[in-house]
Design an enzyme around this catalytic site. Structure first.
Site, mmCIF file in Angstrom:
data_model
loop_
_atom_site.group_PDB
_atom_site.id
_atom_site.type_symbol
_atom_site.label_atom_id
_atom_site.label_comp_id
_atom_site.label_asym_id
_atom_site.label_seq_id
_atom_site.Cartn_x
_atom_site.Cartn_y
_atom_site.Cartn_z
ATOM 1 N N ARG A 1 -8.794 -2.229 17.167
ATOM 2 C CA ARG A 1 -9.593 -1.183 17.789
ATOM 3 C C ARG A 1 -10.441 -1.796 18.902
ATOM 4 O O ARG A 1 -10.976 -2.892 18.779
ATOM 5 C CB ARG A 1 -10.499 -0.496 16.761
ATOM 6 C CG ARG A 1 -9.749 0.463 15.831
ATOM 7 C CD ARG A 1 -9.209 1.660 16.597
ATOM 8 N NE ARG A 1 -8.541 2.646 15.764
ATOM 9 C CZ ARG A 1 -7.238 2.676 15.532
ATOM 10 N NH1 ARG A 1 -6.455 1.719 16.018
ATOM 11 N NH2 ARG A 1 -6.694 3.630 14.800
ATOM 12 N N HIS B 1 -2.322 0.376 24.131
ATOM 13 C CA HIS B 1 -2.428 0.824 22.736
ATOM 14 C C HIS B 1 -1.049 1.206 22.190
ATOM 15 O O HIS B 1 -0.840 2.301 21.661
ATOM 16 C CB HIS B 1 -3.381 2.005 22.624
ATOM 17 C CG HIS B 1 -3.950 2.185 21.246
ATOM 18 N ND1 HIS B 1 -5.181 2.736 21.007
ATOM 19 C CD2 HIS B 1 -3.440 1.886 20.014
ATOM 20 C CE1 HIS B 1 -5.419 2.781 19.717
ATOM 21 N NE2 HIS B 1 -4.370 2.270 19.073
ATOM 22 N N GLU C 1 -10.295 4.669 26.340
ATOM 23 C CA GLU C 1 -8.883 4.794 26.703
ATOM 24 C C GLU C 1 -8.616 6.201 27.224
ATOM 25 O O GLU C 1 -9.204 7.165 26.715
ATOM 26 C CB GLU C 1 -7.999 4.502 25.480
ATOM 27 C CG GLU C 1 -8.151 3.083 24.960
ATOM 28 C CD GLU C 1 -7.299 2.805 23.726
ATOM 29 O OE1 GLU C 1 -6.572 3.724 23.281
ATOM 30 O OE2 GLU C 1 -7.360 1.684 23.197
#
Length: 368
Positions: free
Chosen positions: A269, A317, A298
């Site tokens: 994370r 990601h 993001e």
């Protein structure tokens, strides 16, 4: 009932006993004598694989699929009469939950749930589940690949060739053999990463105050305090959930403790690392390189300073995404929805105290 929390391994535990709120499939799923009546599930992201959606339809469900990043108004309208939600990147806010009076379960297509208002879900009687182990192998492999790409300068060499620069000097590349790997968080992903390094004869140090000695030893690793791990490891890989305890677990002081030759990898994370401190540490040579798949905000801004640094690999990601893992994740997320609609607990229930709230779900299991 004591409220659960997440340990550094990303596992759920209650109070001091550290036990997982984990229901085996033989106990909770596919009970033949329990039928799910007609129901509606909103899927918040159109790229979620069909396998899980087909499972919901086979049980009589109406499945409404929205495009990823749909406007709030479209999501608000879709959930008005929904019984379940399969959520990926969407933020599940209190306002959204209040607009869904029939909603019984938010099933995360993934393992993180920081984008779900857990307190409101519990108050309203809505179960929150995660997809547990579905993408663990994918993330572990990706973390190791990021370590390898960074250590061998693969991305930089590729960029040079594409720019018509035939630079054969790769003298800063690092071998893995005999190096020390530091893993922060020995959960499902961290333990897999520890085993992946076995062919390289690397020493593995683990920081995880909740991991048992047996779990650490089974991976061929040694327990270490965080400061000792950072000062010793050649590679540091993060595998913990984002909680108040772990936010900025790698900050300015921690980066200052690392070897100047160290490589930092984060596939967990974004909020685990103080990104401003990381930029400074790289510019000042406090660590050598970083490979980052997750960021505090993001999508990553085009002018983010990490994207301007040559020793950094940035990806979007995607560590948990492979063909196989996306199928597994969609199926597990669907199974979790079906379990709750039957009145049973999903495989991993993030808010087990919801079992005491029967406002929306007629639970058939003992909440104790």
């Amino acid at each position: 009932m004591v409220a659960p929390s997440l340990n550094l391994s990303g596992q759920l535990h209650r109070g001091n006993d550290k036990s997982l709120h984990w229901i085996s499939r033989s106990e909770s799923l596919h009970k033949k004598d329990m039928n799910v009546s007609k129901f509606k599930v909103v899927v918040t992201d159109h790229i979620i694989r069909q396998d899980g959606l087909d499972l919901l339809r086979a049980e009589g469900g109406e499945v409404v699929v929205l495009r990823a990043h749909s406007p709030d108004e479209a999501l608000f309208e879709a959930v008005e009469d929904a019984d379940g939600m399969m959520a990926r990147s969407v933020t599940v806010t209190a306002r959204l939950l209040e607009l869904a009076p029939k909603l019984k379960v938010v099933s995360r297509h993934g393992v993180g749930y920081e984008n779900v208002d857990l307190q409101t879900c519990t108050r309203l009687g809505i179960a929150v589940s995660i997809s547990s182990d579905a993408n663990s192998q994918s993330v572990a492999e990706y973390a190791f690949a990021m370590m390898m790409a960074s250590a061998k300068n693969i991305v930089q060499s590729d960029r040079a060739v594409r720019a018509n620069v035939w630079a054969r000097d790769n003298s800063s590349a690092v071998e893995f053999h005999g190096q020390t790997l530091g893993i922060v968080g020995l959960g499902r992903i961290g333990s897999r990463l520890a085993r992946l390094r076995s062919g390289f004869e690397m020493t593995v140090l683990v920081y995880d105050p909740y991991a048992t000695d047996e779990a650490i030893e089974s991976c061929g690793a040694r327990r270490a305090e965080l400061d000792d791990l950072l000062e010793t490891a050649d590679f540091v890989s993060l595998h913990v959930p984002l909680t108040e305890e772990t936010r900025h677990i790698i900050g300015r002081d921690e980066l200052g403790r690392m070897k100047r030759s160290a490589i930092l990898v984060n596939t967990a994370r974004g909020g685990l690392i103080d990104e401003s401190a990381l930029v400074d540490a790289l510019n000042e040579g406090e660590i050598a390189r970083a490979a980052i798949d997750v960021f505090e905000e993001e999508p990553l801004a085009n002018d983010h300073p990490l994207t301007k640094l040559d020793p950094v690999i940035c990806t979007a990601h995607v560590a948990g995404q492979t063909q196989a893992s996306l199928v597994r994740t969609s199926i597990v997320a669907a199974e979790n929805i079906l379990a709750v609609l039957r009145g049973d607990a999903p495989e991993v229930l993030v808010n087990p105290e919801v079992l005491e709230n029967r406002n929306r779900v007629s639970w058939i299991i003992d909440p104790t």
